[in-house]
Design an enzyme around this catalytic site. Sequence first.
Site, PDB file in Angstrom:
ATOM      1  N   ASP A 224       0.803  -1.226   0.000  1.00  0.00           N
ATOM      2  CA  ASP A 224       0.000   0.000   0.000  1.00  0.00           C
ATOM      3  C   ASP A 224       0.833   1.271   0.000  1.00  0.00           C
ATOM      4  OD1 ASP A 224      -2.683  -1.071   0.004  1.00  0.00           O
ATOM      5  OD2 ASP A 224      -2.264  -1.784   2.027  1.00  0.00           O
ATOM      6  N   ASP A 248      -0.001   5.880   1.411  1.00  0.00           N
ATOM      7  CA  ASP A 248      -1.254   5.496   2.074  1.00  0.00           C
ATOM      8  C   ASP A 248      -1.240   5.996   3.512  1.00  0.00           C
ATOM      9  OD1 ASP A 248      -3.763   4.411   2.247  1.00  0.00           O
ATOM     10  OD2 ASP A 248      -3.082   2.392   2.649  1.00  0.00           O
ATOM     11  N   ASP A 252      -0.245   2.178  10.047  1.00  0.00           N
ATOM     12  CA  ASP A 252      -1.482   1.407   9.997  1.00  0.00           C
ATOM     13  C   ASP A 252      -1.283   0.098  10.745  1.00  0.00           C
ATOM     14  OD1 ASP A 252      -2.486   3.405   8.419  1.00  0.00           O
ATOM     15  OD2 ASP A 252      -2.883   2.159   6.665  1.00  0.00           O
ATOM     16  N   ARG A 304      -7.957  10.962  10.202  1.00  0.00           N
ATOM     17  CA  ARG A 304      -7.514   9.672  10.743  1.00  0.00           C
ATOM     18  C   ARG A 304      -6.336   9.819  11.700  1.00  0.00           C
ATOM     19  NH1 ARG A 304      -7.927   5.142   5.888  1.00  0.00           N
ATOM     20  NH2 ARG A 304     -10.096   5.590   5.296  1.00  0.00           N
TER      21      ARG A 304
END
Length: 426
Positions: A224, A248, A252, A304
């Site tokens: 990603d 991205d 994460d 986020r």
Amino acid sequence: MATNSNQTRHMLPNFPNFPPFSPNMKIPLFFVVLLPLLLNAASILSSPVQDPELVVQEVNEKINVSRRNLGFLSCSTGNPMDDCWRCDPDWEKNRQRLADCTIGFGKHAIGGRDGKIYVVTDSGDDAVNPKPGTLRYGVIQNEPLWIVFARDMVIKLKQELMLNSFKTIDGRGASVHIAGGPCITIQFVTNIIIHGINIHDCKQGGNAYVRDSPEHYGYRTVSDGDGVSIFGGSHVWVDHCTLSNCRDGLIDAIHGSTAITLSNNYLTHHDKVMLLGHSDSYTQDKNMQVTIAFNHFGEGLVQRMPRCRHGYFHVVNNDYTHWEMYAIGGSADPTINSQGNRFLAPDRVENKEVTKHEDAPESKWKNWNWRSEGDLMLNGAFFTPSGAGASSNYAKASSLSARPSSLVSSMTYGAGALSCKKGKRC
């Protein structure tokens, strides 16, 4: 990572012909955790990820021990992790002591504490046959290693850097950048510490062979382009890193990852900053526990910070100085415990809300347990709580004692990769 495109990317069978590795407030710290004391190294090496309720019980026990015994170690910054090691002018000789300074849900991440020091001398990279002295050669070894850098360097990786278990990447004493190529992947491994690294401009990798141990390499599909991708990983601590501008996510954590602390990082210039939880339908993330503490979410960020699904998330004593859409969001009934943070809202009236309950009508999200406790709201910032207000509902999302939000500026002043000089306090 993209929310709808993550897949488990398996390796092909073994190819076994690779040789083995032969600001400055004076604040007393009378009620914060400085060190996870009395850790039994052997039990850590063999123990599985704990039940969330047992984790919380152990956190509370260690807080009490620390209150009684650790006041004399304080450097009085108010940041318990930093006060554990930054006051030592001989930090360079005592590097592995850093592993004893982790708190939060990632407190058992010992990295390469019990192994040898490995020195990176070569900034080059070969994804299949890495040379001794390169970063990749160190991180794939089977034994615990504490990895340091001989000098300043920029490392442009050819493919994802696949870490093996029990590794520390420690950038203190050098200016180390992992940039311009694929970056760091922590997949189905445990006990990882990443400290003091500049991670930026990360790109996609994949459709290529990549080695992940001395005995094995395999074919990787397209990645990603995250800065740090935690995929089925546990006992992970990402601390004092500077992250920006990746394809991205900056950090994460998905696919059953848990026991994670993300602390003292400086994050800037990015859209989808931090995704915690694979998808609304991936219920294996329901036991995920992540501590987000003492980070500075800075200029050029959009959303986020983090975006959560299913699990338990303690967002504590962070400084939010910029967002364009929202700061903290989530879906699929995550428990979010926001304590002692400072939220500075953007000037646009329509973007002053800290929170975003996603992918559900109010009739559903009103039951999700999200609370704000002791947060400082500036420039019209506001947090929309939901769920039950009882403290017991947040037990599994509590991992350390929050300091007052008025101290956030001093506690996060040193966020990001530090410039540490040998023989001096860092």
